[in-house]
Write a protein that holds these residues in place. Structure first.
Motif, PDB file in Angstrom:
ATOM      1  N   UNK A  40       0.977  -1.209   0.311  1.00 53.95           N
ATOM      2  CA  UNK A  40      -0.001  -0.011   0.019  1.00 53.95           C
ATOM      3  C   UNK A  40       0.682   1.161   0.065  1.00 53.95           C
ATOM      4  N   UNK A  41       2.012   1.343   0.739  1.00 51.85           N
ATOM      5  CA  UNK A  41       2.926   2.273   0.872  1.00 51.85           C
ATOM      6  C   UNK A  41       3.400   2.499  -0.662  1.00 51.85           C
ATOM      7  N   UNK A  42       3.878   1.690  -1.096  1.00 49.73           N
ATOM      8  CA  UNK A  42       4.498   1.662  -2.506  1.00 49.73           C
ATOM      9  C   UNK A  42       3.336   2.385  -3.370  1.00 49.73           C
ATOM     10  N   UNK A  43       2.176   1.902  -3.615  1.00 47.72           N
ATOM     11  CA  UNK A  43       1.283   2.299  -4.479  1.00 47.72           C
ATOM     12  C   UNK A  43       0.818   3.902  -3.846  1.00 47.72           C
ATOM     13  N   UNK A  44       0.897   4.062  -2.612  1.00 49.18           N
ATOM     14  CA  UNK A  44       0.550   5.559  -2.210  1.00 49.18           C
ATOM     15  C   UNK A  44       1.693   6.389  -2.696  1.00 49.18           C
ATOM     16  N   UNK A  45       2.878   5.981  -2.439  1.00 47.80           N
ATOM     17  CA  UNK A  45       3.850   6.852  -3.165  1.00 47.80           C
ATOM     18  C   UNK A  45       3.719   7.246  -4.728  1.00 47.80           C
ATOM     19  N   UNK A  46       3.551   5.974  -5.362  1.00 47.23           N
ATOM     20  CA  UNK A  46       3.343   6.208  -6.792  1.00 47.23           C
ATOM     21  C   UNK A  46       2.232   7.327  -7.062  1.00 47.23           C
ATOM     22  N   UNK A  47       0.956   7.038  -6.339  1.00 47.71           N
ATOM     23  CA  UNK A  47      -0.089   8.031  -6.678  1.00 47.71           C
ATOM     24  C   UNK A  47       0.281   9.338  -6.399  1.00 47.71           C
ATOM     25  N   UNK A  48       0.775   9.616  -5.209  1.00 44.59           N
ATOM     26  CA  UNK A  48       1.062  10.846  -4.878  1.00 44.59           C
ATOM     27  C   UNK A  48       2.154  11.368  -5.803  1.00 44.59           C
ATOM     28  N   UNK A  49       3.179  10.411  -6.288  1.00 45.16           N
ATOM     29  CA  UNK A  49       4.110  10.986  -7.209  1.00 45.16           C
ATOM     30  C   UNK A  49       3.536  11.381  -8.602  1.00 45.16           C
ATOM     31  N   UNK A  50       2.506  10.727  -8.871  1.00 47.38           N
ATOM     32  CA  UNK A  50       1.778  11.185 -10.152  1.00 47.38           C
ATOM     33  C   UNK A  50       0.963  12.686  -9.907  1.00 47.38           C
ATOM     34  N   UNK A  51       0.524  12.740  -8.786  1.00 48.36           N
ATOM     35  CA  UNK A  51      -0.003  14.170  -8.306  1.00 48.36           C
ATOM     36  C   UNK A  51       1.038  15.140  -8.585  1.00 48.36           C
ATOM     37  N   UNK A  52       2.139  15.030  -7.912  1.00 48.58           N
ATOM     38  CA  UNK A  52       3.396  15.801  -7.954  1.00 48.58           C
ATOM     39  C   UNK A  52       3.686  16.236  -9.418  1.00 48.58           C
ATOM     40  N   UNK A  53       3.616  15.162 -10.186  1.00 49.13           N
ATOM     41  CA  UNK A  53       3.986  15.582 -11.503  1.00 49.13           C
ATOM     42  C   UNK A  53       2.865  16.416 -12.288  1.00 49.13           C
ATOM     43  N   UNK A  54       1.737  16.374 -11.724  1.00 53.80           N
ATOM     44  CA  UNK A  54       0.622  17.199 -12.303  1.00 53.80           C
ATOM     45  C   UNK A  54       1.021  18.759 -11.848  1.00 53.80           C
ATOM     46  N   UNK A  55       1.060  18.902 -10.718  1.00 52.20           N
ATOM     47  CA  UNK A  55       1.476  20.109  -9.930  1.00 52.20           C
ATOM     48  C   UNK A  55       2.629  20.895 -10.760  1.00 52.20           C
ATOM     49  N   UNK A  56       3.564  20.121 -10.925  1.00 57.01           N
ATOM     50  CA  UNK A  56       4.774  20.521 -11.424  1.00 57.01           C
ATOM     51  C   UNK A  56       4.622  20.759 -12.985  1.00 57.01           C
ATOM     52  N   UNK A  57       3.959  19.822 -13.490  1.00 56.97           N
ATOM     53  CA  UNK A  57       3.840  19.942 -15.075  1.00 56.97           C
ATOM     54  C   UNK A  57       3.027  21.356 -15.331  1.00 56.97           C
TER      55      UNK A  57
END
Lengths: 497, 526
Positions: free
Chosen positions: A27-44
């Protein structure tokens, strides 16, 4: 992923624990991945708006991933057995909060001296420390400090009242810290200890035809509550007062099984609500803004209507993280963060967040359900009540479901004190979910403990093979399994309850 | 970390990230669900299930919250005040409220009376005919809100509250698809654009009102009020500086005027209902109830006086003759004969002193006033005489006179006036018996064939009607004509009022004649 834990025996203890916690890891790994996608969206979206790319922009994400890693490894190393789903859900919620704050510009990577970046890792560290310090039943000792918790609670409010300064109608400490957030923990600790100690007397509503509450037993609690209420109302902290009062009601009900406390509470609440509306002008204004928002759209109801406008703009799917204009909603990053989520991730994003909160609450309530320690259960119930009421008041206020109370959304809203308090609460609940092998004080609970230990030992041969028994045997370790009966007896002699 | 990327690619990349993000969250949820068995707290006591009830309560609370939230976030177009707030105060350009393609407003033949158009990144509401239709259509403008049908039917126009299943389907597609330019629904009125334009043109620079309706089903074909405002140019000027011509006043439905002689058809109906079937002596000298009051005389008397000749009076005449000649003396005497109570009862029966709702939604209603009948003291016989000739304190709206005429045309039953094509036809009230209506219709036909409205008698269309020249304390007399056509099986009923224009036979009657002829020609085609 690390699935299918292989058979055991020869593995060192660490490997056993490592395998036992693989669902959490997943779950932690998937959380990190999901949140990472979110960060990409914001940065992008920032990049698309013309901000030059900066590698440091990923720093908060790195901090987040590092925090999760450290948390997981610590729990494994400590051979922690507590609730894995709870840890995973918390990780996602905290990550989501970090993401939301990052998107709102609350977390800046260019100034490493700012405290915001360290709130999440700090909170997780605090949570781990508390959890490890209090696990294996050590949290029971907190019940001894009953009056200390009461004193601390009152002192926190009093000190803030004397030294704090006013801002936006409420009282804050230095640097807009709200130390009263800690009350959500200390008051719950006090209540849990008090109700657990006097449970019997509090539950005795008399044998007469008309049951009446045990006033004598309630007296100390009532005095404390009057003092606390007075101080809180002097501060005009209506929201906190509401949260704590409802928690008191629920804890009394759960601790004594007396539905009368709910009825009594409802009566007192209506009376208090009426009084508060009579006395506090800002309460009246909020009720007016709630009932007829279009009466004064550019004044009283401006914030709530702007929030709703943002949500309407978001529609079902939202504009995408970083694409909306939450800056048009006043104080969006704290109380109105939910409106930002509605604007940028749409109704679906909101519903998902609510689902995660519900999973979170179902787990904390599940821990309460499975905990045999009355004190532990009351703590779980109390902290869950606080968090759930807080979430409901916040979401309800933002969506105009109920009047606005000016309360933050746990783990998501901007606000260090609120975040830290959330982590402290969770540290306690996790410690309780680890189970308490020993019973120190309550003689009446000894048979329970025995029953549990027998249940536990009888669990092994009951058919479920290898995997589960492995986890149990190695994870909880010898002390957990052998100790109960012995420990109880020993403690009883040294420290009579 | 971020690769050098063409910002132009961002929208598609953003969409992909957006989708991936949601998919990841859904997958995370799925994992949580699947792993929940393996992550059970087996080292603790068995769950007793005590948390089920609180969890259920929590789920219900948060579920209710989400449903309520959806009523703003997803179906906010059902809340017109909310939409108006956003159009005015929300600076988010991507807010769909700014881009709503509000439905068009059409006339009965599909001609566009109002539509929305995007001009340089902003959506405007446009009214091709300017002030012609504003008394019905009203305006919709972010700053000043909305009036008329724009306000009453605003939810429909914004695309909310679909009427049928396919409408809901369309709304659902818009929500799921995140449509940035949602389309509202068109609204079809019963008005006939050509006839309304003609009516407005015929009133011209004067002030007045025309109401033309179908007496059988209540369809309003013309509802004109002149002068009116231009809904394309709404500014605070319009509201702050009171214009003496009162362009904001809907003269047809809200303007109160003395009805003058047109009210004689009401008095005639009242007397016929009560069995009057007699003749009344009408001396040239006129009639009064007391020597303290001036005499009520017929217009022939004044004409003769002006010419310097002497008029001998009508003598004993019956009602048909009196109506055709529009004899004031006859009706003044008749009114006094009938008495106060008769007027009160008839006023009640014909919905005097009322507001009639033409169309209603939770966001407003389109209404017409009927009139104001004075409460006379029982001793005031002169007041009664004045009331009977449509003068004194009696005031009515042109729409009411059209309704009254339509009731005569439709065998005594007034149909509820309709402006929205989809509203079902409805009877409003029975104003008089069929017998009375039939007899009155014949008398009104005589008015056109040999009476005061001789000038508009036309071989092509059998018009029945009544002229009116209402004395007006503020200035010149108002020119009235009410009538219906064809006399046999009428399909049109009309009321024309031109303020301060003098004789009804000279000004209002020709306008009515032309409109009736044009309308009848159009009906022939359908």
């Amino acid at each position: 992923m690390q699935s299918n834990p292989p058979s055991r025996s020869t593995m060192p203890a660490f490997m056993d624990a490592w395998l036992a916690r693989w669902p959490e890891r997943q779950i932690l790994i998937w959380s990190a991945l999901t949140i990472g996608l979110g960060f990409l969206m914001v940065i992008g979206s920032g990049y698309a708006d013309g901000h030059p790319p900066d590698a440091r922009a990923l720093l908060p994400l790195g901090v987040y991933v590092l925090s999760l890693t450290v948390m997981h490894l610590t729990l494994v190393l400590a051979r922690f057995q507590g609730d894995q789903i709870l840890v995973g859900t918390l990780a996602f919620l905290a990550g989501f909060g970090l993401l939301a704050q990052y998107r709102m510009g609350g977390i800046r990577f260019d100034d490493l001296a700012r405290p915001d970046l360290y709130l999440l890792p700090g909170g997780i560290l605090l949570m781990l420390t508390l959890c490890l310090a209090l696990m294996r039943g050590r949290y029971e000792r907190l019940a001894d400090w009953m009056w200390i918790w009461a004193g601390v609670s009152l002192a926190l409010v009093a000190v803030l009242l004397v030294f704090g300064h006013r801002y936006r109608g409420a009282v804050y400490g230095a640097g807009l810290i709200t130390p009263t957030e800690l009350l959500k923990v200390t008051v719950v600790l006090f209540l849990a200890a008090f109700i657990e100690r006097h449970g019997k007397r509090l539950g005795n509503w008399g044998q007469t035809a008309i049951p009446r509450p045990p006033l004598r037993a309630l007296l100390p609690l009532a005095l404390f509550w009057i003092l606390l209420t007075g101080l809180l109302l002097l501060q005009r902290d209506l929201g906190l007062f509401v949260v704590l009062s409802m928690t008191l009601m629920l804890m009394l009900f759960v601790g004594t099984g007396r539905a009368g406390y709910l009825i009594l509470g409802a009566l007192l609440a209506s009376a208090a609500g009426y009084l508060v509306l009579e006395v506090f002008s800002h309460g009246q204004r909020r009720v007016a803004a709630w009932l007829s928002p279009f009466e004064d759209p550019t004044g009283n109801s401006w914030q709530i209507l702007q929030g709703l406008s943002g949500m309407y703009s978001g529609g079902l799917w939202g504009e995408g993280f970083g694409e909306g204009h939450p800056e048009y909603t006043p104080i969006a990053q704290s109380d109105f963060i939910y409106a930002v989520i509605g604007e940028e991730l749409g109704f679906v994003g909101c519903a998902l967040l609510v689902v995660f909160f519900l999973i979170f609450f179902s787990r904390t309530l599940g821990v309460a359900d499975q905990t045999r320690s009355g004190f532990g259960r009351l703590i779980c119930v109390g902290l869950t009540s606080v968090l759930a009421i807080q979430s409901f008041l916040n979401l309800g206020g933002v969506t105009k479901f109920i009047p606005l109370t000016g309360i933050t959304l746990p783990f998501i809203s901007h606000g260090g004190s609120s975040l830290i308090t959330g982590f402290i609460s969770l540290g306690l609940i996790l410690a309780i979910s680890e189970g308490s092998p020993t019973r120190r004080r309550h003689t009446q609970s000894t048979p329970k403990t025995n029953r549990r230990s027998s249940q536990r030992t009888s669990n092994n041969p009951k058919g479920k093979p290898s995997k589960k028994s492995t986890k149990k045997g190695s994870g909880a370790n010898s002390s957990a399994i052998v100790a109960p009966a012995k420990g109880c007896g020993k403690k009883k002699t040294t420290r009579p309850g | 970390m971020t690769p050098p990327l063409d910002p132009a690619l961002w929208p598609s990349l953003r969409l992909a990230l957006h989708i991936f993000f949601f998919m990841a969250v859904f997958f995370l949820l799925k994992q949580l669900f699947e792993l929940r068995d393996q992550a059970q707290l087996r080292h603790l006591a068995k769950p007793k299930g005590a948390f089920r009830v609180p969890m259920l309560i929590l789920t219900l609370l948060f579920g209710g919250l989400l449903i309520y939230q959806a009523s703003w976030q997803l179906t906010g177009m059902l809340r017109p005040q909310f939409i108006a707030f956003m159009q005015l105060h929300d600076r988010r350009e991507f807010n769909p409220a700014h881009w709503i393609q509000r439905g068009r407003i059409l006339d009965r033949n599909g001609e566009v009376l109002a539509y929305s158009e995007e001009i340089q990144g902003k959506v405007y509401r446009l009214y091709p005919d300017g002030p012609v239709f504003s008394p019905v259509v009203g305006y919709s403008q972010p700053r000043f809100g909305a009036t008329g049908m724009e306000a009453v039917a605003t939810v429909h126009l914004n695309g909310g509250a679909p009427a049928d299943l396919s409408g809901w389907g369309e709304l659902g597609r818009q929500i799921v698809g995140g449509v940035q330019r949602p389309r509202g629904q068109d609204l079809r009125l019963t008005l006939d654009a050509e006839l309304q334009r003609m009516a407005v043109a015929r009133i011209g620079q004067r002030r007045g009102a025309v109401v033309l309706m179908n007496p059988n089903n209540g369809d309003i074909l013309v509802l004109a009020s002149v002068p009116s405002y231009d809904p394309n140019r709404i500014s605070s000027e319009l509201f702050l500086n009171p214009d003496p011509s009162a362009p904001l006043l809907n003269r047809a439905t809200q303007g109160l005027y003395p009805p003058g002689s047109t009210f004689k058809i009401a008095v005639a109906a009242m007397a016929l209902e009560r069995g009057f079937n007699d003749t009344i002596d009408c001396p040239a000298d006129g009639y009064t109830t007391s020597s303290r009051y001036p005499k009520i005389r017929d217009h022939e008397y004044y004409n003769a006086k002006k010419r310097g000749s002497i008029w001998r009076g009508h003598g004993r005449i019956d009602m048909t003759h009196a109506l055709a000649r529009s004899s004031n003396v006859f009706f003044a005497k008749l009114g006094v004969l009938e008495g106060h109570q008769a007027f009160r009862n008839f006023g009640k029966r014909t919905l005097m002193d009322r507001q009639i709702t033409l169309h209603q939604t939770p966001y407003g209603s389109y209404r017409m006033r009927t009139g104001q009948m004075p409460r006379l003291s029982p001793k005031d016989r002169y007041g009664l005489a004045q009331l009977a000739i449509g003068q004194g304190a009696l005031l009515v709206t042109p729409a009411y006179m059209a309704l009254l005429t339509a009731a005569v045309a439709d065998q005594g039953v007034a149909a509820r006036p309709r402006l929205i094509d989809k509203d079902p036809p409805q009877a409003l009230a029975r104003f008089m018996s069929k017998d009375t209506a039939d007899r009155l219709a014949v008398m009104m036909r005589t008015v056109v064939t040999e009476g005061t409205a001789r000038g508009i008698d036309d071989p092509n269309l059998s018009i029945a009607g009544k002229t009116g020249t209402a004395q007006n304390p503020q200035g010149d007399s108002h020119s009235w004509f009410v009538g219906f056509a064809p006399t046999q099986r009428p399909t049109l009923a009309i009321a024309v009022l031109v303020e301060g224009a003098g004789y009804g036979s000279a000004v209002a009657a020709p306008i009515a004649h032309d409109l009736l002829l044009a309308a009848r020609a159009k009906q022939g085609f359908h």
